[in-house]
Design an enzyme around this catalytic site. Structure first.
Site, PDB file in Angstrom:
ATOM      1  N   ASP A 284      26.764  25.156 -31.381  1.00 28.25           N
ATOM      2  CA  ASP A 284      26.866  25.700 -30.004  1.00 28.25           C
ATOM      3  C   ASP A 284      26.653  24.452 -28.771  1.00 28.25           C
ATOM      4  O   ASP A 284      25.512  23.807 -29.231  1.00 28.25           O
ATOM      5  CB  ASP A 284      25.985  26.877 -29.664  1.00 28.25           C
TER       6      ASP A 284
ATOM      7  N   HIS B 251      18.452  29.061 -27.045  1.00 25.36           N
ATOM      8  CA  HIS B 251      18.792  30.430 -28.266  1.00 25.36           C
ATOM      9  C   HIS B 251      17.427  31.068 -28.294  1.00 25.36           C
ATOM     10  O   HIS B 251      16.430  30.435 -28.794  1.00 25.36           O
ATOM     11  CB  HIS B 251      19.386  29.882 -29.427  1.00 25.36           C
TER      12      HIS B 251
ATOM     13  N   MET C 191      20.181  24.112 -34.737  1.00 27.66           N
ATOM     14  CA  MET C 191      21.051  24.270 -35.951  1.00 27.66           C
ATOM     15  C   MET C 191      22.471  24.768 -35.083  1.00 27.66           C
ATOM     16  O   MET C 191      22.503  25.474 -34.051  1.00 27.66           O
ATOM     17  CB  MET C 191      20.567  25.187 -36.884  1.00 27.66           C
TER      18      MET C 191
ATOM     19  N   SER D 287      18.384  25.042 -29.132  1.00 20.08           N
ATOM     20  CA  SER D 287      18.206  25.840 -30.084  1.00 20.08           C
ATOM     21  C   SER D 287      16.686  25.599 -30.896  1.00 20.08           C
ATOM     22  O   SER D 287      15.823  25.404 -30.337  1.00 20.08           O
ATOM     23  CB  SER D 287      19.420  26.043 -30.958  1.00 20.08           C
ATOM     24  N   THR D 288      16.891  25.687 -32.172  1.00 16.73           N
ATOM     25  CA  THR D 288      15.761  25.744 -33.185  1.00 16.73           C
ATOM     26  C   THR D 288      15.016  24.276 -32.774  1.00 16.73           C
ATOM     27  O   THR D 288      15.581  23.109 -32.778  1.00 16.73           O
ATOM     28  CB  THR D 288      16.156  25.609 -34.399  1.00 16.73           C
TER      29      THR D 288
END
Length: 354
Positions: A287, A191, A284, A165-166
C-alpha cells in the site's frame, strides 16, 4: 528436505494468554500452518518469563489482560533483556486503546483483535500472514537523529504526506520528533484499527508543539497541524476555493486497507499542485507504492525508509522496486531528508532528482 530441517525452519512460537480457551484457539490456528511450531504456553507473566529464559523463541503472541501485570508491562520487561518479535492478540474496549499503543512503544510489532472461531474462519490467511511477517520483523533500536529547527519552508503552500503500517506508530513518532517547532500541513495514514487512531493522535499531541489530531470530515489542512486518518475510514484531500480540507468517508478498502495510503496519495496527486513531499515508512504489503510512483511523476519529492531501520521492509521495498522513491534513507535521517526535499522543490536553481 529432512524432518529435522523442517522443524528448524519453523517459527517457534510462545502463546501468552490467561484463557485456556483462547490459548487452544491460537494454538489450533498456528498448528494449521506448517510455518509455525508452538513451543510453549503461559498463563501468567512469571510463566512467560521462564519460557523466554529456557526456550529459543522466534515469536510471541501476547494478551494484554494478564494477572500480576499487563501484557504491555511484560513486553517492556523482556524486550530489555531479550528482544523477541511480539504480536499483541487481545480484546480491548476503545477506552483501553492506550494499552495497545503502550505495547507498541515497548516493542510489540503488531496488534490483532483477539479472534473467535468465526473470525478465524473468515480471516485465517490474513492473520497467519501477519504473524509470519511479524516474526521476520527487525526490532530497531532507537537511533540518534538530527532535529530541524523549523521545517516550515519559505513557502506556506507546501504539503507533507506520510504513509505507514506495521511498526509505523513508533516510526511516525520518531519522524515527527525530527521536524522542529514549525511544520507544513501534514497528512498521515497509519494502518490502524478503529478507535485506536484517536488515542494515537492524542498521545502524539501531548509530545509536540504543533497540533496532532485524528482527522474529522471537513478539517482544514493548515500549517502546524498533523491530521491522522481515522481507523476504518478513508481520508482524501479536497480543495475548496484556495483552501484545502480532508474528506473522511466510508469508501471500500484499497489494497485491503481502510484507511489506505494509496487512497490518500492519489487524492493529493489530483488536488494539490503546490510543492509536496511524500514519505513511505515501515509496513508489510505494498500500500502506497503505486500512489508514490504517481506522485513522483508529477514532481513530488518522494522518500522511502531503508531496510535497515524498517521493522517490516514491505511497503518501502515495493516503492523502491517501482522507482517511486527519489531518496531512500534511515528513519533517523528522515527530518533532514524532508527538509532537503522542500528546499529542492522551492529553489529556482534546483529541480527534482530524476
Amino acid at each position: 528436505m529432512s524432518g529435522s530441517k523442517m522443524i528448524k525452519n519453523k517459527i517457534r512460537t510462545l502463546i501468552v494468554d490467561d484463557s485456556v480457551t483462547i490459548r487452544k484457539v491460537i494454538r489450533h490456528l498456528l498448528e494449521s500452518d506448517p510455518r509455525f511450531e508452538v513451543v510453549g504456553e503461559a498463563a501468567q507473566p512469571s510463566e512467560a518469563l521462564k519460557e523466554i529464559r529456557l526456550r529459543n523463541i522466534d515469536l510471541i503472541t501476547m494478551d494484554l489482560h494478564l494477572p500480576q501485570k499487563t501484557g504491555a508491562a511484560l513486553i517492556k520487561e523482556y524486550m530489555a533483556i531479550r528482544p523477541i518479535p511480539t504480536v499483541v492478540i487481545s480484546s480491548l474496549r476503545p477506552e483501553e486503546s492506550h494499552l495497545v499503543l503502550e505495547s507498541l512503544e515497548n516493542g510489540a510489532v503488531d496488534y490483532i483483535q483477539k479472534p473467535d472461531q468465526k473470525t478465524i474462519l473468515a480471516n485465517r490467511v490474513e492473520i497467519l500472514d501477519r504473524l509470519f511477517q511479524a516474526a521476520q520483523a527487525k526490532l530497531v533500536l532507537n537511533l540518534k537523529h538530527s532535529k530541524q529547527e523549523a521545517l516550515l519552508s519559505q513557502s506556506s503552500n507546501a504539503l507533507l504526506v506520510i504513509g505507514a503500517s506495521t511498526g509505523g506508530t513508533e516510526a511516525i513518532k520518531t519522524l515527527l520528533t525530527q521536524l522542529g517547532t514549525q511544520i507544513p500541513p501534514t497528512l498521515i495514514v497509519q494502518h490502524i484499527p478503529p478507535f485506536f487512531s484517536e488515542a494515537f493522535a492524542q498521545r502524539l499531541n501531548k509530545l509536540f508543539p504543533f497540533e496532532v489530531k485524528e482527522a474529522k470530515n471537513g478539517d482544514k489542512v493548515q500549517e502546524n497541524r498533523v491530521l491522522i486518518a481515522p481507523g476504518g475510514f478513508q481520508m482524501r484531500l479536497v480543495k475548496k476555493g484556495s483552501d484545502f480540507f480532508v474528506a473522511i468517508e466510508d469508501s471500500p478498502p484499497v489494497n485491503r486497507h481502510k484507511p489506505s495510503v494509496d487512497f490518500l496519495f492519489d487524492s493529493v496527486r489530483r488536488e494539490y499542485t503546490g510543492p509536496k513531499v511524500a514519505v513511505l515508512l515501515t509496513g508489510m504489503g505494498a500500500d502506497g507504492a503505486e500512489g508514490m510512483l504517481k506522485l513522483r511523476s508529477v514532481g513530488t519529492y518522494t522518500i522511502a525508509q531503508d531496510e535497515q531501520t524498517s521493522v517490516v521492509f514491505g511497503m518501502p521495498r515495493e516503492a523502491i522496486k517501482r522507482n517511486a522513491a527519489v531518496k531512500v534513507c534511515g528513519l533517523h535521517e528522515m527530518g533532514a531528508a524532508i527538509q532537503q526535499g522542500f528546499v529542492s522543490l522551492l529553489s529556482p536553481k534546483k529541480g527534482q532528482a530524476s
